[in-house]
Design an enzyme around this catalytic site. Structure first.
Site, PDB file in Angstrom:
ATOM      1  N   LYS A 143     -15.994  -0.854  -2.826  1.00 47.39           N
ATOM      2  CA  LYS A 143     -14.820  -1.530  -3.388  1.00 47.39           C
ATOM      3  C   LYS A 143     -15.125  -3.027  -3.441  1.00 47.39           C
ATOM      4  CE  LYS A 143      -9.773  -1.690  -2.397  1.00 47.39           C
ATOM      5  NZ  LYS A 143      -8.703  -1.110  -1.546  1.00 47.39           N
ATOM      6  N   SER A 150      -4.861   1.018  -3.999  1.00 44.40           N
ATOM      7  CA  SER A 150      -5.572  -0.037  -4.684  1.00 44.40           C
ATOM      8  C   SER A 150      -7.069   0.244  -4.890  1.00 44.40           C
ATOM      9  CB  SER A 150      -5.450  -1.334  -3.885  1.00 44.40           C
ATOM     10  OG  SER A 150      -6.077  -1.173  -2.609  1.00 44.40           O
ATOM     11  N   SER A 175      -4.124   3.151   0.296  1.00 41.53           N
ATOM     12  CA  SER A 175      -4.974   2.818  -0.858  1.00 41.53           C
ATOM     13  C   SER A 175      -6.189   3.699  -1.067  1.00 41.53           C
ATOM     14  CB  SER A 175      -5.444   1.377  -0.756  1.00 41.53           C
ATOM     15  OG  SER A 175      -4.451   0.545  -1.249  1.00 41.53           O
TER      16      SER A 175
HETATM   17  N1  GLN Z   1      -0.014   0.338  -2.046  1.00 42.10           N
HETATM   18  C1  GLN Z   1       0.104  -0.319  -0.786  1.00 42.10           C
HETATM   19  C2  GLN Z   1       0.264  -1.798  -0.983  1.00 42.10           C
HETATM   20  O1  GLN Z   1       0.367  -2.195  -2.087  1.00 42.10           O
HETATM   21  C3  GLN Z   1      -1.095  -0.009   0.074  1.00 42.10           C
HETATM   22  C4  GLN Z   1      -2.234  -0.870  -0.256  1.00 42.10           C
HETATM   23  C5  GLN Z   1      -3.464  -0.574   0.554  1.00 42.10           C
HETATM   24  O2  GLN Z   1      -3.534   0.397   1.289  1.00 42.10           O
HETATM   25  N2  GLN Z   1      -4.396  -1.493   0.464  1.00 42.10           N
HETATM   26  O3  GLN Z   1       0.293  -2.556  -0.079  1.00 42.10           O
END
Ligand code: GLN
Length: 498
Positions: A82, A157, A181
């Site tokens: 990532k 994400s 994410s």
């Molecule tokens: N979707 C969640 C957020 O926007 C989780 C993000 C993540 O796990 N990095 O914070």
């Protein structure tokens, strides 16, 4: 299993095939690079592909093998990272304009472990800016597409990493999971994703978002590969003070690994279940019935404070983010924008000009909940609710061995559908955020495809266990994997892997 081509094989199978002489590392690398070349412009999984260095690395590994050296657990396995993971000399931009062109001065310890195990790094995958988002739409660069239907989100994400594994561009990719994410995009793309216990894998070299929540988390298309990656990456790292002082994860022994009889699976019951799409519930139910047929015992379990998880997460995570992102002001970190020439003008112009809207929203929220006079009412209270949630889990795990729920309340949604509605976007993390707040391991496994007028879309089943119970979660995932009558479905656009 056909060994006609290396595409679509698991990491374990690839390594074996290489060591048996069926393929060279170069052939394996070229096949996966070709798969990226074929689909990436449509799907935008990779932000950057470094073909030249991947091929050079492959040749080195082939030479090592010829000398009788090199037999790491990921020998010759193509991997992707990532964009929030540091690799010395490579750009680590976190999907943000503010870090565009930032070259990492060192290599993350978990990346080093992958390389030491013999992996071949193919490139860096697309992500929501600073890992804030659930759809991939918050990247300052490309927005990945769901390979099952390119009008839909791949989740977020760690969007690009999930797409890369789902389309077999790589058998293994690393994402980071702060509130879901990795698990949510795994569910939306029809693959496996594991968020380990907080502290299992060192965060040294992972750009921080919410430091009490962030965990490096792998994607794979088999449960066995998740286990392999956890084995390679886990273990104490002195450079991360939150790394658990434990040896690396050890998989369960075969005798133990087959035992499902008497294992108690808690099925999460909550009024919010009403918001779960019926086709998701049907698929999850089918998996639970499979577990039951294999000897597991099902019982309903309630987490009384579950409905507070989303608000609690959006106080804790934004507070930590506002503090972590304070360093990007153009002085030491962050692409400087001069503004009116004064120092504060430069800070303002840099942060205003180079952070995206969602990141700004989180910084504002986080600064507010930590501000003098409000910190106790918001941040302090959120921390106490977090403790209540932890206690809910502790009580649940007195009665059951694992907890099961859908990974996400719906299948992948349309790109654009929630972009302007932050709350709707946040609520899609309903089932993933609680385990993050409690620091518990959680695994999303493919629970089949829906079939209705909107087409065939993957569903994910989430399993959560007590701290350090990854072995148990993997045992259940493997049992379900081997009980399926057909192989894991592959997105229809991957016509080359069938
Ligand atoms: N979707 C969640 C957020 O926007 C989780 C993000 C993540 O796990 N990095 O914070």
């Amino acid at each position: 299993m056909s060994l006609a081509a290396p595409l679509g094989l698991s990491a374990r199978a690839l390594r074996e095939a290489i060591l048996a002489g069926s393929f060279s590392v170069l052939e394996v690398t070229e096949a996966h690079l070709a798969q990226i070349a074929k689909h990436n412009s449509e799907l935008q999984a990779f932000q950057r592909v470094d073909a030249e260095s991947a091929l050079a690395r492959a040749r080195e590994l082939d030479a090592a093998l010829a000398r009788g050296e090199g037999n790491g657990p990921l020998f010759g396995v193509p991997v992707a990272l990532k964009a929030n993971m540091c690799v010395q000399g490579m750009e680590t931009n976190c999907g943000s304009r503010i870090l565009e062109g930032y070259i990492a001065p060192y290599t993350a310890s978990f990346v080093q472990k992958l390389l030491d195990a013999g992996a071949v790094l193919l490139g860096v995958t697309e992500m929501d800016e600073f890992a804030m988002g659930s759809s991939g739409e918050n990247s300052a660069f490309g927005c990945p597409r769901n390979p099952w239907d390119t009008q839909l989100t791949a989740g977020g994400s760690s969007s690009g990493a999930a797409v890369a594994v789902a389309t077999r561009m790589v058998p293994i990719a690393l994402g980071s999971d702060t509130g879901g994410s990795v698990r949510q995009p795994a569910a939306f793309c029809g693959i496996y994703g594991l968020k380990p216990t907080y502290g299992r894998i060192s965060r040294y070299g992972l750009v921080a978002f919410g430091s009490s929540l962030d965990q490096v988390s792998p994607f794979a298309h088999t449960a066995g590969d998740l286990e392999l990656v956890l084995e390679v990456l886990s273990g104490l790292d002195e450079r991360d003070s939150t790394s658990l002082p434990l040896p690396a994860f050890e998989p369960e022994r075969p005798a133990e690994a087959q035992r499902l009889v008497g294992l108690k699976v808690g099925v999460l019951k909550h009024e919010l279940n009403a918001d779960v799409a019926p086709e998701v519930l049907v698929q999850c139910q089918a998996q639970l019935e499979r577990l039951e047929a294999m000897g597991a015992e099902l019982m309903e379990i309630e987490l009384p404070h579950l409905s507070y998880a989303i608000p609690t997460y959006y106080v804790v995570a934004t507070a930590e983010a506002s503090s972590n992102l304070g360093r990007y002001d153009g002085s030491l970190f962050g692409k400087r924008i001069e503004g009116d020439g004064s120092l504060t003008g430069m800070f303002e112009a840099t942060r205003n000009g180079a952070f995206g809207d969602e990141v700004k929203r989180r910084i504002l929220l986080g600064t507010y909940v930590l501000s003098a006079g409000y910190a106790e009412a918001w941040y302090g209270k959120a921390q106490r609710v977090r403790t209540l949630l932890r206690r809910d889990y502790a009580a649940a795990f007195e009665a059951v061995d694992v907890l099961a729920s859908p990974t996400a309340p719906t299948t992948a949604f349309r790109l654009g559908a929630k972009k302007e509605d932050a709350l709707a976007m946040y609520l899609s993390d309903l089932f993933t955020v609680p385990a993050s707040l409690a620091g518990l391991p959680a695994l999303s496994l493919p629970a089949g495809l829906t079939s209705n007028d909107t087409g065939c879309l993957p569903v994910g089943l989430q399993l959560v266990g007590p701290a350090l119970s990854e072995g148990r979660l993997l045992r259940l995932a493997r049992a379900l994997e081997s009980s399926q009558t057909s192989a894991l479905p592959i997105p229809p656009l991957c016509t080359e892997i069938r």
